[in-house]
Design a protein around this motif. Structure first.
Motif: not given
Length: 140
Positions: A101-108
């Motif tokens: 989720y942290l990587k997803a957040e960073e990409l979003f």
């Protein structure tokens, strides 16, 4: 009976079904070749589109999240905001990658803030908001 079923039945009876299917396969092959060539030449939208085709099992592409990730990454290196969103979704759902989720957040957030050309991905902003709402995690 739907119009599509009537047309398909007529094509089967007339013997044209096989020819039409071969034509569709050839068209999909040509699209894939053109997009691959464009991606190899640095066209970021073509790279993103190839990733999308692999992710969605579309136009004759076999679903392959690892290849989708590979093409999304190529588009991300060219700072294409929709690619950040698409890659973020792979991480959010753990498709072809470990769920993160942290990587997803960073990409979003990268998609939402955009690049130096002021291009953004509204979808990236939306998914960042959904993640925040659903997880109550603060953004770093």
């Amino acid at each position: 009976m739907s119009h599509v079923k009537v047309i398909l039945r007529h094509m089967q009876k007339s013997g044209k079904m096989k020819s039409i299917l071969i034509f569709i396969l050839l068209m999909n092959f040509c699209i894939a070749m053109e997009e691959t060539e464009a991606c190899d030449k640095g066209n970021r939208q073509a790279c993103w589109h190839l990733g999308f085709l692999y992710e969605q099992n579309s136009q004759g592409f076999r679903k392959d999240y690892v290849k989708a990730k590979e093409f999304y990454l190529k588009a991300c290196t060219k700072k294409f905001p929709p690619a950040y969103t698409s890659l973020g979704l792979l991480y959010a759902y753990g498709k072809g990658v470990k769920k993160d989720y942290l990587k997803a957040e960073e990409l979003f957030m990268k998609a939402c803030y955009g690049n130096s050309n002021k291009e953004i991905s509204v979808d990236g902003c939306y998914f960042a908001g959904v993640m925040y709402r659903d997880t109550n995690q603060s953004f770093s």
